[in-house]
Scaffold this motif. Structure first.
Motif, mmCIF file in Angstrom:
data_model
loop_
_atom_site.group_PDB
_atom_site.id
_atom_site.type_symbol
_atom_site.label_atom_id
_atom_site.label_comp_id
_atom_site.label_asym_id
_atom_site.label_seq_id
_atom_site.Cartn_x
_atom_site.Cartn_y
_atom_site.Cartn_z
ATOM 1 N N ASP A 238 11.192 -11.852 10.476
ATOM 2 C CA ASP A 238 10.922 -10.785 9.513
ATOM 3 C C ASP A 238 10.965 -11.300 8.075
ATOM 4 O O ASP A 238 10.074 -10.998 7.267
ATOM 5 C CB ASP A 238 11.929 -9.648 9.682
ATOM 6 C CG ASP A 238 11.640 -8.791 10.905
ATOM 7 O OD1 ASP A 238 10.618 -9.048 11.588
ATOM 8 O OD2 ASP A 238 12.419 -7.869 11.195
ATOM 9 N N LYS B 206 0.825 -6.385 2.345
ATOM 10 C CA LYS B 206 1.444 -5.504 3.338
ATOM 11 C C LYS B 206 0.808 -5.694 4.710
ATOM 12 O O LYS B 206 1.495 -5.700 5.741
ATOM 13 C CB LYS B 206 1.304 -4.049 2.884
ATOM 14 C CG LYS B 206 2.005 -3.061 3.796
ATOM 15 C CD LYS B 206 1.876 -1.641 3.248
ATOM 16 C CE LYS B 206 2.535 -0.629 4.178
ATOM 17 N NZ LYS B 206 2.387 0.760 3.645
ATOM 18 N N THR B 207 -0.508 -5.872 4.726
ATOM 19 C CA THR B 207 -1.230 -6.044 5.994
ATOM 20 C C THR B 207 -0.780 -7.314 6.717
ATOM 21 O O THR B 207 -0.492 -7.303 7.918
ATOM 22 C CB THR B 207 -2.745 -6.111 5.733
ATOM 23 O OG1 THR B 207 -3.166 -4.904 5.091
ATOM 24 C CG2 THR B 207 -3.517 -6.288 7.033
ATOM 25 N N LYS C 77 3.032 -7.076 7.901
ATOM 26 C CA LYS C 77 3.218 -6.213 9.078
ATOM 27 C C LYS C 77 2.715 -6.890 10.349
ATOM 28 O O LYS C 77 3.379 -6.875 11.400
ATOM 29 C CB LYS C 77 2.493 -4.883 8.868
ATOM 30 C CG LYS C 77 2.668 -3.898 10.013
ATOM 31 C CD LYS C 77 1.941 -2.595 9.722
ATOM 32 C CE LYS C 77 2.092 -1.621 10.901
ATOM 33 N NZ LYS C 77 1.361 -0.350 10.637
ATOM 34 N N LYS D 201 5.035 -9.840 11.426
ATOM 35 C CA LYS D 201 6.270 -9.395 12.049
ATOM 36 C C LYS D 201 6.052 -9.009 13.511
ATOM 37 O O LYS D 201 6.981 -9.049 14.319
ATOM 38 C CB LYS D 201 6.863 -8.210 11.287
ATOM 39 C CG LYS D 201 7.476 -8.581 9.945
ATOM 40 C CD LYS D 201 8.052 -7.361 9.235
ATOM 41 C CE LYS D 201 8.710 -7.753 7.922
ATOM 42 N NZ LYS D 201 9.289 -6.579 7.210
#
Length: 422
Positions: free
Chosen positions: A274, A373-374, A377, A380
């Motif tokens: 993460d 952000k893409t 995400k 992760k």
């Protein structure tokens, strides 16, 4: 080894301190070889030494060295891009987030100045006798007409850009080109993503080296052969690098120890998925996948001809609508052929000038694409095996070289111990 050891156990004048410092010396060897191996992974950015008898794309030459990552910048960047395009982002899907209408609005300030210049200069060049005698309000009306047509022009154009983004934008070429031109960029990605792991490699070298040094001390005390110190130095240099790399990347999946009664263990890097995902996404989008870089790649990359063909098709329609009101007047004054040339000139100027005002869209494009952000995400959500491929390629191909270099350096320190300490 006659004369090197003056005493044995039980003799009061034994120089015990020479043996007691051996584990610490071994620890320093482990630390030093690991530290140097890491530095040699990233530096120097360009080949240092005399570049003869060097195999292509290999860091080691007969008389010199280049960092492993800088040596293989194109290949490493290609691996990163492969990961991004197959596992993290879909370029077409990301660009579909652009709203052509909103794009047109943010471009308006640049278009006002651009169209005013293009219309005035083109009209002055092609129909000076008509343009110079037109009232100011009529000239302004022509510019306003251009601005009225611009939103429709940009909206339809951006719809086409979104639909054909794979035909006009080569993401892999862009990333490789940037990383090869500025090798430190690629270093930054790996150094920031693996910061904790690299620190572990350094410090673990001391601890593992210290443990090996205890064994070395005992063996050398009772068996004082010349080869013991260099041999153990070689072993320490190899083992500390090897063990550290194994602990970072293995096991790939969480593994229960003691039949599950104790705790589960997983490679150190893999346990930070993460945190690393957030760093990887941030570094990439801020240093390589910037909106400016992407537009530059579209305008100058290997698929630029496709982009300008697309732009030309929309520009000709835009120019036809723009000049339509002036057509009777211009044709009457200079003829249909010259009017056609004038339209072509406006179209050409629009194509030439549009890249110069595209920066007005940067903030909106960055916000709309939301690349950071893409990527974060999606990263992760990777499996452990897929995630391993983010950092492991840095070491994997040249792992043996780094381990062997550690061994050679350790052996050299072993000789130093032998001749200067004993």
């Amino acid at each position: 080894m006659g004369g090197i050891l003056t005493t044995k156990i039980g003799e009061p004048d034994a120089e015990v301190w020479k043996f007691l410092i051996m584990p610490f010396m071994s620890g320093l060897v482990g630390y030093g070889t690991n530290w140097l191996a890491l530095k040699m992974t990233f530096y120097p950015l360009e080949f240092w030494g005399i570049e003869i008898l060097r195999i292509k794309d290999q860091p080691l030459g007969l008389f010199g060295w280049q960092g492993i990552i800088p040596t293989k910048a194109a290949k490493m960047a290609g691996t990163c891009t492969e990961l991004m395009t197959t596992k993290l982002i879909n370029v077409k899907q990301v660009f579909s987030r652009l709203e052509p209408g909103e794009f047109s609005k943010v471009m308006e300030p640049g278009l006002i100045s651009m169209m005013d210049t293009i219309i005035n200069e083109t009209a002055t060049s092609y129909v000076p006798s008509i343009w110079e005698f037109l009232p100011d309000n009529v000239r302004d009306e022509c510019v306003l007409k251009a601005l009225e047509e611009s939103p429709q022009f940009l909206t339809s154009f951006m719809e086409d850009v979104k639909e054909h983004i794979d035909d006009i934008f080569d993401l892999k070429h862009m990333v490789i080109e940037h990383c090869v031109a500025n090798k430190q960029l690629l270093n930054n990605i790996f150094m920031e993503c693996g910061d904790k792991e690299f620190k572990f490699i350094e410090i673990s070298g001391f601890y593992f080296g210290f443990l090996f040094g205890l064994v070395q001390m005992i063996i050398f005390y009772f068996y004082d052969a010349d080869w013991v110190l260099p041999a153990f130095g070689f072993i320490v240099g190899i083992a500390t690098n090897f063990i550290a790399l194994k602990i970072i990347f293995e096991p790939v999946e969480p593994t229960k120890l003691c039949c599950g009664l104790c705790f589960s263990f997983q490679g150190l890097f893999l346990r930070r998925q993460d945190a690393v995902s957030e760093i990887f996404a941030k570094v990439n989008t801020q240093q390589i996948l910037t909106t400016e870089n992407m537009w530059t790649a579209i305008l100058t990359g290997p698929k630029k001809e496709n982009f300008f063909d697309l732009l030309r098709a929309h520009t000709l329609i835009f120019t036809e609508n723009l000049a339509g009101g002036l057509k009777p007047l211009v044709v009457a004054g200079v003829g249909a052929e010259k009017f056609t040339k004038m339209k072509e000139e406006i179209a050409k100027r629009t194509m030439d000038e549009l890249p110069g005002v595209i920066h007005y869209s940067y903030d909106y494009t960055t916000l709309a694409l939301d690349m950071e952000k893409t990527i974060c995400k999606a990263m992760k959500g990777l499996s452990s095996a897929e995630f391993e491929g983010v950092l492991h390629p840095v070491f994997q191909e040249d792992e043996a070289k780094l381990i062997l270099i550690g061994g050679v350096l350790g052996m050299g320190v072993g000789f130093v111990q032998l001749f200067f300490l004993f």
